[in-house]
Design a protein around this motif. Structure first.
Motif, PDB file in Angstrom:
ATOM      1  N   MET A   1       0.843  -1.197   0.000  1.00 14.08           N
ATOM      2  CA  MET A   1       0.000   0.000   0.000  1.00 14.08           C
ATOM      3  C   MET A   1       0.874   1.242   0.000  1.00 14.08           C
ATOM      4  N   LYS A   2       0.533   2.183  -0.882  1.00 13.41           N
ATOM      5  CA  LYS A   2       1.250   3.449  -0.952  1.00 13.41           C
ATOM      6  C   LYS A   2       0.254   4.595  -0.809  1.00 13.41           C
ATOM      7  N   ALA A   3       0.572   5.503   0.072  1.00 17.69           N
ATOM      8  CA  ALA A   3      -0.261   6.689   0.259  1.00 17.69           C
ATOM      9  C   ALA A   3       0.519   7.907  -0.218  1.00 17.69           C
ATOM     10  N   ARG A   4      -0.115   8.739  -1.015  1.00 17.94           N
ATOM     11  CA  ARG A   4       0.536   9.920  -1.571  1.00 17.94           C
ATOM     12  C   ARG A   4      -0.349  11.141  -1.371  1.00 17.94           C
ATOM     13  N   LEU A   5       0.282  12.261  -1.088  1.00 17.45           N
ATOM     14  CA  LEU A   5      -0.397  13.545  -1.102  1.00 17.45           C
ATOM     15  C   LEU A   5      -0.186  14.143  -2.484  1.00 17.45           C
ATOM     16  N   VAL A   6      -1.276  14.416  -3.179  1.00 15.62           N
ATOM     17  CA  VAL A   6      -1.204  14.957  -4.546  1.00 15.62           C
ATOM     18  C   VAL A   6      -1.603  16.423  -4.497  1.00 15.62           C
ATOM     19  N   GLN A   7      -0.678  17.290  -4.879  1.00 20.19           N
ATOM     20  CA  GLN A   7      -0.918  18.729  -4.894  1.00 20.19           C
ATOM     21  C   GLN A   7      -0.484  19.284  -6.244  1.00 20.19           C
ATOM     22  N   ASP A   8      -1.476  19.628  -7.064  1.00 15.16           N
ATOM     23  CA  ASP A   8      -1.207  20.154  -8.410  1.00 15.16           C
ATOM     24  C   ASP A   8      -0.295  19.225  -9.205  1.00 15.16           C
ATOM     25  N   ASP A  16       2.779   7.728   7.417  1.00 12.92           N
ATOM     26  CA  ASP A  16       1.762   7.385   8.406  1.00 12.92           C
ATOM     27  C   ASP A  16       0.383   7.439   7.757  1.00 12.92           C
ATOM     28  N   ILE A  17      -0.253   6.274   7.579  1.00 13.24           N
ATOM     29  CA  ILE A  17      -1.533   6.215   6.879  1.00 13.24           C
ATOM     30  C   ILE A  17      -2.627   6.956   7.636  1.00 13.24           C
ATOM     31  N   THR A  18      -2.496   7.050   8.957  1.00 15.73           N
ATOM     32  CA  THR A  18      -3.524   7.746   9.742  1.00 15.73           C
ATOM     33  C   THR A  18      -3.562   9.237   9.430  1.00 15.73           C
ATOM     34  N   TRP A  30      -4.042  10.124  -2.413  1.00 11.37           N
ATOM     35  CA  TRP A  30      -4.266   8.951  -3.273  1.00 11.37           C
ATOM     36  C   TRP A  30      -3.631   7.755  -2.584  1.00 11.37           C
ATOM     37  N   ILE A  31      -4.464   6.753  -2.275  1.00 12.12           N
ATOM     38  CA  ILE A  31      -3.987   5.539  -1.625  1.00 12.12           C
ATOM     39  C   ILE A  31      -4.126   4.391  -2.623  1.00 12.12           C
ATOM     40  N   ASP A  32      -3.003   3.849  -3.038  1.00 10.35           N
ATOM     41  CA  ASP A  32      -2.968   2.725  -3.977  1.00 10.35           C
ATOM     42  C   ASP A  32      -2.769   1.456  -3.165  1.00 10.35           C
ATOM     43  N   ALA A  33      -3.788   0.616  -3.089  1.00 12.23           N
ATOM     44  CA  ALA A  33      -3.775  -0.525  -2.170  1.00 12.23           C
ATOM     45  C   ALA A  33      -4.140  -1.808  -2.893  1.00 12.23           C
ATOM     46  N   ASP A  34      -3.889  -2.929  -2.231  1.00  7.13           N
ATOM     47  CA  ASP A  34      -4.410  -4.212  -2.690  1.00  7.13           C
ATOM     48  C   ASP A  34      -5.501  -4.663  -1.718  1.00  7.13           C
ATOM     49  N   VAL A  35      -6.127  -5.779  -2.015  1.00 12.13           N
ATOM     50  CA  VAL A  35      -7.312  -6.183  -1.251  1.00 12.13           C
ATOM     51  C   VAL A  35      -6.978  -6.458   0.223  1.00 12.13           C
ATOM     52  N   ASP A  36      -5.761  -6.914   0.508  1.00 12.10           N
ATOM     53  CA  ASP A  36      -5.402  -7.212   1.897  1.00 12.10           C
ATOM     54  C   ASP A  36      -5.322  -5.953   2.752  1.00 12.10           C
ATOM     55  N   ASP A  37      -5.079  -4.815   2.123  1.00 15.13           N
ATOM     56  CA  ASP A  37      -4.966  -3.554   2.866  1.00 15.13           C
ATOM     57  C   ASP A  37      -6.318  -3.018   3.336  1.00 15.13           C
ATOM     58  N   LEU A  38      -7.403  -3.610   2.845  1.00 15.19           N
ATOM     59  CA  LEU A  38      -8.730  -3.108   3.224  1.00 15.19           C
ATOM     60  C   LEU A  38      -9.037  -3.319   4.701  1.00 15.19           C
ATOM     61  N   THR A  39      -8.377  -4.290   5.315  1.00 15.21           N
ATOM     62  CA  THR A  39      -8.594  -4.489   6.758  1.00 15.21           C
ATOM     63  C   THR A  39      -8.135  -3.269   7.552  1.00 15.21           C
ATOM     64  N   ILE A  40      -7.159  -2.540   7.021  1.00 12.69           N
ATOM     65  CA  ILE A  40      -6.684  -1.315   7.669  1.00 12.69           C
ATOM     66  C   ILE A  40      -7.502  -0.110   7.218  1.00 12.69           C
ATOM     67  N   ILE A 100      -8.903   9.477  -2.633  1.00 11.76           N
ATOM     68  CA  ILE A 100      -9.341   8.455  -3.576  1.00 11.76           C
ATOM     69  C   ILE A 100      -8.497   7.213  -3.321  1.00 11.76           C
ATOM     70  N   ILE A 101      -9.164   6.066  -3.218  1.00  9.91           N
ATOM     71  CA  ILE A 101      -8.491   4.797  -2.927  1.00  9.91           C
ATOM     72  C   ILE A 101      -8.692   3.871  -4.119  1.00  9.91           C
ATOM     73  N   THR A 102      -7.612   3.373  -4.671  1.00  8.95           N
ATOM     74  CA  THR A 102      -7.687   2.395  -5.764  1.00  8.95           C
ATOM     75  C   THR A 102      -7.257   1.043  -5.219  1.00  8.95           C
ATOM     76  N   VAL A 103      -8.086   0.041  -5.429  1.00 13.25           N
ATOM     77  CA  VAL A 103      -7.831  -1.299  -4.903  1.00 13.25           C
ATOM     78  C   VAL A 103      -7.821  -2.280  -6.071  1.00 13.25           C
ATOM     79  N   THR A 104      -6.735  -3.024  -6.213  1.00 10.40           N
ATOM     80  CA  THR A 104      -6.605  -3.986  -7.308  1.00 10.40           C
ATOM     81  C   THR A 104      -5.988  -5.280  -6.801  1.00 10.40           C
ATOM     82  N   ARG A 105      -6.191  -6.351  -7.575  1.00  8.20           N
ATOM     83  CA  ARG A 105      -5.550  -7.631  -7.280  1.00  8.20           C
ATOM     84  C   ARG A 105      -4.269  -7.805  -8.102  1.00  8.20           C
ATOM     85  N   GLN A 106      -4.269  -7.279  -9.348  1.00  9.93           N
ATOM     86  CA  GLN A 106      -3.086  -7.343 -10.195  1.00  9.93           C
ATOM     87  C   GLN A 106      -2.663  -5.929 -10.568  1.00  9.93           C
TER      88      GLN A 106
END
Length: 311
Positions: A1-8, A16-18, A30-40, A100-106
Motif C-alpha cells: 500500500m502506498k499513500a501519496r499527497l497529490v498537490q497540483d 503514516d496512513i492515519t 491517493w492511496i494505492d492498495a491491494d485487497v489485503d490492505d482493506l482491513t486497515i 481516492i483509494i484504488t484497490v486492485t488484485r493485479q
C-alpha cells in the motif's frame, strides 16, 4: 500500500496512513492498495462493508457505481490484449471528498500511465483524478479495438489466400471474446453515464461535461464491437465458402483426370480382350502406336480443358 499527497500533480509519499484521515490544506490523498490492505483502510475511512466485500470476492466484477454517505464505490474493468487472449482486471475505486483509494488484485497499466498525466494536468482534486483514470481505461479499450480490427483483417486475408482448419478455431475464439467484451461494455457505459448525468456532490459540475466526452467514446467503442461481431459472422461465411470452393476445385480436377483417362481405358480395354482378330495386334509396332495414340489423346484433352478453363 502506498499513500501519496497529490498537490497540483506533485506527489509526496505519506509514511503514516492515519495522516490521510484528515483533509489536507491543499490537494488530496491517493492511496494505492491491494485487497489485503482493506482491513486497515475500512475502519479508517468507514468504507461500506458491502463495497469491501465486493473487493474481496474473487469472482469477476461487474462495472457499477454505488453511492454512500461519505464516499462512492466505483468498479470499472481494465482491459489487456496479448494477441492470444483478452483479460479484464477489476479496478475498485473509493472516492471521498479529500481522498481516492484504488484497490486492485493485479497490476493495472492505467495506474502507471496516470502519474505523468496528473503531473502534466496539475491535478489537485480527487474527482479530476477519477476523470483521468477512467479516460485512460476507455482509451485502452479503443486501442484493443484497433488491434482486434487488425487481427480480423489479417485473418480474412489468410483465409482468402490459404484456408486452414485452424482458422475456424481462431474465428470461434475471437468471436466469443468479442461477445464477452460487448456484455462488459454495457454496464461500463452505464457507470460513465451516471457520472455524466446524475447530480453527484463529490463530482464538480464543470467536470460532468468531461465525463460526457468519455461516455461518447464508450458508445463509439460499443458500436465498433457490434461491427466486429458482424465481421466475424462474415468471416465465418468466407471460411465456409473458401472450403466449398476448394472442394469444388478438387472435384473438378478429379473429374477432368477421370475424363482424360476414359478413352485411354477404352483403348486398353479393347486390346485386353481375348479375340484373335484385333486390328494391329500382329503389327510389329502396334504396341508403340497404341501408347503414342493414348499419349496424344491425353495431351489433346488436357490442352482442351485448359483452354476452356476447366483446369
Amino acid at each position: 500500500m502506498k499513500a501519496r499527497l497529490v498537490q497540483d500533480g506533485i506527489f509526496t509519499l505519506i509514511e503514516d496512513i492515519t495522516q490521510t484521515i484528515e483533509a489536507p490544506e491543499h490537494g488530496f490523498y491517493w492511496i494505492d492498495a491491494d485487497v489485503d490492505d482493506l482491513t486497515i483502510l475500512q475502519p479508517l475511512f468507514h468504507l461500506h462493508e458491502l463495497a469491501v466485500e465486493d473487493c474481496l470476492t474473487e469472482e469477476e466484477q461487474r462495472p457499477k457505481i454505488e453511492l454512500y454517505d461519505t464516499h462512492y464505490f466505483i468498479v470499472v474493468n481494465s482491459i489487456r490484449f496479448d494477441d492470444e487472449e483478452i483479460f479484464l482486471r477489476a479496478l475498485n475505486i473509493f472516492l471521498g471528498k479529500h481522498y481516492i483509494i484504488t484497490v486492485t488484485r493485479q497490476k493495472i497499466n492505467e495506474l502507471r500511465a496516470l502519474k505523468p498525466v496528473l503531473w502534466e494536468e496539475e491535478v489537485g482534486a480527487p474527482d479530476r483524478f477519477l476523470y483521468h483514470l477512467i479516460d485512460l481505461v476507455v482509451d485502452n479499450y479503443t486501442n484493443v479495438g484497433d488491434r482486434i480490427e487488425a487481427k480480423i483483417e489479417k485473418l480474412e486475408e489468410d483465409i482468402l489466400m490459404n484456408t486452414k482448419k485452424s482458422h475456424l478455431n481462431e474465428i470461434i475464439g475471437l468471436r466469443s471474446e468479442i461477445l464477452w467484451l460487448k456484455k462488459v461494455l454495457v454496464p461500463q457505459k452505464e457507470v460513465i453515464a451516471t457520472l455524466n448525468r446524475k447530480e453527484l456532490r463529490l463530482i464538480s459540475d464543470p467536470l460532468k461535461k468531461y465525463f460526457g466526452d468519455i461516455y461518447e467514446n464508450a458508445v463509439k467503442i460499443s458500436e465498433n464491437f457490434d461491427t466486429f461481431r458482424d465481421l466475424m459472422a462474415n468471416l465465418r461465411e468466407a471460411y465456409q465458402s473458401s472450403l466449398s470452393n476448394r472442394a469444388n476445385e478438387i472435384m473438378r480436377i478429379f473429374t477432368a483426370l477421370t475424363t482424360i483417362f476414359m478413352p485411354l481405358t477404352f483403348i486398353t480395354g479393347i486390346y485386353g480382350m481375348n479375340f484373335e482378330h484385333i486390328p494391329g495386334i500382329h503389327w510389329e509396332y502396334g504396341g508403340v502406336a497404341a501408347v503414342i495414340l493414348m499419349f496424344v489423346i491425353g495431351i489433346s484433352m488436357f490442352v482442351l480443358f485448359r483452354k476452356k478453363g476447366w483446369l
